[in-house]
Design a protein around this motif. Structure first.
Motif, short mmCIF file in Angstrom:
data_model
loop_
_atom_site.label_atom_id
_atom_site.label_comp_id
_atom_site.label_asym_id
_atom_site.label_seq_id
_atom_site.Cartn_x
_atom_site.Cartn_y
_atom_site.Cartn_z
N ILE A 48 0.83 -1.20 0.00
CA ILE A 48 0.00 0.00 0.00
C ILE A 48 0.86 1.26 0.00
O ILE A 48 2.01 1.25 0.44
N THR A 49 0.26 2.35 -0.49
CA THR A 49 0.82 3.67 -0.24
C THR A 49 0.46 4.04 1.19
O THR A 49 -0.68 3.87 1.62
N LEU A 50 1.43 4.53 1.93
CA LEU A 50 1.17 4.97 3.31
C LEU A 50 0.67 6.41 3.26
O LEU A 50 1.40 7.31 2.85
N ARG A 51 -0.56 6.60 3.65
CA ARG A 51 -1.19 7.92 3.54
C ARG A 51 -1.22 8.64 4.88
O ARG A 51 -1.26 8.03 5.94
N HIS A 52 -1.24 9.96 4.79
CA HIS A 52 -1.48 10.83 5.92
C HIS A 52 -2.83 11.52 5.72
O HIS A 52 -3.40 11.48 4.63
N SER A 53 -3.35 12.14 6.76
CA SER A 53 -4.69 12.73 6.67
C SER A 53 -4.79 13.73 5.53
O SER A 53 -5.81 13.79 4.84
N GLU A 54 -3.71 14.50 5.27
CA GLU A 54 -3.78 15.50 4.21
C GLU A 54 -3.84 14.87 2.83
O GLU A 54 -4.30 15.50 1.86
N ASP A 55 -3.41 13.61 2.70
CA ASP A 55 -3.47 12.94 1.40
C ASP A 55 -4.91 12.68 0.97
O ASP A 55 -5.18 12.52 -0.23
N TYR A 56 -5.83 12.64 1.92
CA TYR A 56 -7.23 12.41 1.58
C TYR A 56 -7.93 13.67 1.08
O TYR A 56 -9.12 13.65 0.79
N ARG A 57 -7.19 14.76 0.95
CA ARG A 57 -7.76 15.97 0.38
C ARG A 57 -7.69 15.96 -1.14
O ARG A 57 -8.22 16.87 -1.79
N GLN A 58 -7.06 14.94 -1.73
CA GLN A 58 -6.95 14.88 -3.19
C GLN A 58 -8.33 14.75 -3.84
O GLN A 58 -9.25 14.16 -3.27
N LEU A 59 -8.43 15.30 -5.04
CA LEU A 59 -9.67 15.26 -5.81
C LEU A 59 -9.32 14.93 -7.25
O LEU A 59 -9.13 15.81 -8.09
N PRO A 60 -9.21 13.62 -7.57
CA PRO A 60 -8.78 13.24 -8.92
C PRO A 60 -9.76 13.70 -10.00
O PRO A 60 -10.97 13.57 -9.82
N PRO A 61 -9.27 14.26 -11.10
CA PRO A 61 -10.16 14.63 -12.21
C PRO A 61 -10.83 13.39 -12.78
O PRO A 61 -10.22 12.31 -12.79
N PRO A 62 -12.07 13.50 -13.27
CA PRO A 62 -12.88 14.72 -13.35
C PRO A 62 -13.84 14.90 -12.18
O PRO A 62 -14.74 15.74 -12.26
N ALA A 63 -13.70 14.12 -11.11
CA ALA A 63 -14.64 14.21 -9.99
C ALA A 63 -14.67 15.63 -9.41
O ALA A 63 -13.66 16.32 -9.39
N GLU A 64 -15.84 16.02 -8.94
CA GLU A 64 -15.99 17.33 -8.31
C GLU A 64 -16.11 17.22 -6.80
O GLU A 64 -16.11 18.22 -6.09
N ARG A 65 -16.23 15.98 -6.30
CA ARG A 65 -16.17 15.75 -4.86
C ARG A 65 -15.83 14.28 -4.63
O ARG A 65 -16.02 13.45 -5.51
N VAL A 66 -15.31 13.97 -3.44
CA VAL A 66 -15.04 12.59 -3.05
C VAL A 66 -15.69 12.35 -1.70
O VAL A 66 -15.49 13.13 -0.75
N ASP A 67 -16.48 11.28 -1.62
CA ASP A 67 -17.15 10.92 -0.38
C ASP A 67 -16.57 9.63 0.18
O ASP A 67 -16.09 8.78 -0.58
N LEU A 68 -16.64 9.48 1.49
CA LEU A 68 -16.24 8.25 2.16
C LEU A 68 -17.49 7.50 2.60
O LEU A 68 -18.31 8.04 3.36
N LEU A 69 -17.64 6.29 2.13
CA LEU A 69 -18.72 5.41 2.57
C LEU A 69 -18.12 4.34 3.46
O LEU A 69 -17.17 3.66 3.05
N ARG A 70 -18.67 4.18 4.66
CA ARG A 70 -18.15 3.18 5.59
C ARG A 70 -19.29 2.29 6.04
O ARG A 70 -20.39 2.76 6.34
N CYS A 71 -19.01 0.99 6.07
CA CYS A 71 -20.01 0.01 6.48
C CYS A 71 -19.46 -0.85 7.61
O CYS A 71 -18.30 -1.30 7.54
N GLU A 72 -20.27 -1.05 8.62
CA GLU A 72 -19.91 -1.94 9.71
C GLU A 72 -21.05 -2.92 9.96
O GLU A 72 -22.20 -2.51 10.09
N GLU A 73 -20.73 -4.20 10.00
CA GLU A 73 -21.70 -5.25 10.31
C GLU A 73 -21.09 -6.15 11.37
O GLU A 73 -20.16 -6.92 11.09
N GLN A 74 -21.58 -6.01 12.59
CA GLN A 74 -21.02 -6.71 13.74
C GLN A 74 -19.54 -6.38 13.86
O GLN A 74 -19.17 -5.24 14.05
N ASP A 75 -18.64 -7.36 13.73
CA ASP A 75 -17.22 -7.07 13.87
C ASP A 75 -16.54 -6.90 12.51
O ASP A 75 -15.30 -6.91 12.42
N LYS A 76 -17.33 -6.72 11.44
CA LYS A 76 -16.79 -6.56 10.10
C LYS A 76 -16.86 -5.09 9.68
O LYS A 76 -17.77 -4.37 10.07
N ALA A 77 -15.87 -4.65 8.88
CA ALA A 77 -15.86 -3.27 8.43
C ALA A 77 -15.23 -3.17 7.05
O ALA A 77 -14.33 -3.94 6.69
#
Length: 298
Positions: free
Chosen positions: A178-207
């Motif tokens: 993996i690339t080791l990311r820092h919090s500021e790395d999640y500010r990237q906005l790859p073209p042509p997207a105009e926003r990036v959302d984080l979807l997170r799912c948890e089911e019991q002990d699964k994520a």
């Protein structure tokens, strides 16, 4: 005037970004400047990694470097992505970009970087400079049947900036390289997207999570990582409100295997990655197994 190859100066950055925006963003009908899309690259703190070729006061050619850490198993490598390789239309054919790439390679070797990587549709140009092609990336495409998609249970839309540590826990648990990311790395906005959302799912002990870019009715899944039992809910949510969805992935990932089995997605290989070994720690056989996520690229 004499040609000069050097790092970009603070007073030249805005002028350079304007040139690059016209070439790679606005000239292609896209929106949002490279400064906002790649805030850790096109900034004053990274000027030493923005190399330009000047002729007097004119910026004739340029490229940008983003250095990063790459982890495979218990080993950490220093990598460098190269992007925004630009030459003014009137100066093309003079070998300026080649000279910039050679200067970049010298700089990276001096800084003990292990490898360089870039993505291009012109492999022969870079091959002459020692770059080698190796890419296990795939691009998937699907037009979801939104008429039957209802909001799934257990999926949360979270702010990326404050949730980065949760993503890193999942990435490092599920991925060997993996690339080791820092919090500021999640500010990237790859073209042509105009926003990036984080979807997170948890089911019991699964994520699991998905990074979802959006450009109007088109969605871009940059990552779908975690426990596969969470994939169905994340997939349904990612497809909602999108008429077409593209998926950036690698050929043998858990997400690629799941999507192939459970959806009508079609895949195509993307042979765009080229690599430059810069130290004895990296060879072609190793590079052929590596995949830099689209979300991380410049």
């Amino acid at each position: 005037m004499a040609i000069e190859i050097r790092a970009c100066r603070p007073d030249e950055l805005e002028r350079l970004i304007s040139l690059l925006d016209e070439e790679f963003i606005f000239g292609k009908g896209r929106a949002i400047s490279l400064r906002q899309r790649f805030p850790t690259v096109f900034c004053h703190n990274n000027l030493h990694n923005i190399i330009i070729c000047t002729d007097g006061e004119v910026i004739a050619s340029a490229l940008a470097i983003r250095q990063f850490d790459w982890r495979e198993g218990n080993e950490i490598f220093k990598g460098a992505m190269i992007g925004a390789v630009y030459t003014h239309p009137a100066r093309r054919g003079e070998g300026l970009a080649s000279r910039l790439l050679e200067a970049a390679a010298i700089q990276l070797r001096e800084e003990k970087v292990d490898f360089g990587v870039l993505w291009t549709g012109q492999p022969s140009f870079y091959a002459r400079l020692g770059w080698v092609s190796a890419d296990c990336s795939v691009l998937g495409e699907i037009e979801p049947n939104n008429a039957i998609l209802e909001p799934p249970d257990g999926v949360a839309l979270l702010p990326i900036a404050t949730s980065a540590h949760q993503l890193e826990d999942i990435r490092q648990r599920c991925l060997n390289a993996i690339t080791l990311r820092h919090s500021e790395d999640y500010r990237q906005l790859p073209p042509p997207a105009e926003r990036v959302d984080l979807l997170r799912c948890e089911e019991q002990d699964k994520a699991a999570y998905a990074l979802l870019g959006s450009d109007g009715e088109t969605g871009f899944i940059y990552e779908l990582i975690g426990d596969v039992t969470c994939f169905p809910a994340l997939w349904r949510e990612a497809c909602r409100d999108h008429q077409r969805v593209f998926i950036n992935d690698r050929i043998d990932s858990a997400s690629c295997i799941w999507l192939t089995k459970h959806t009508r997605i079609t895949w195509q290989r993307k042979n765009l990655a080229m690599w430059l070994p810069l130290s004895g720690r990296v060879d072609t056989a190793r590079l052929e197994q590596w995949h830099i996520p689209y979300f991380d690229r410049i």
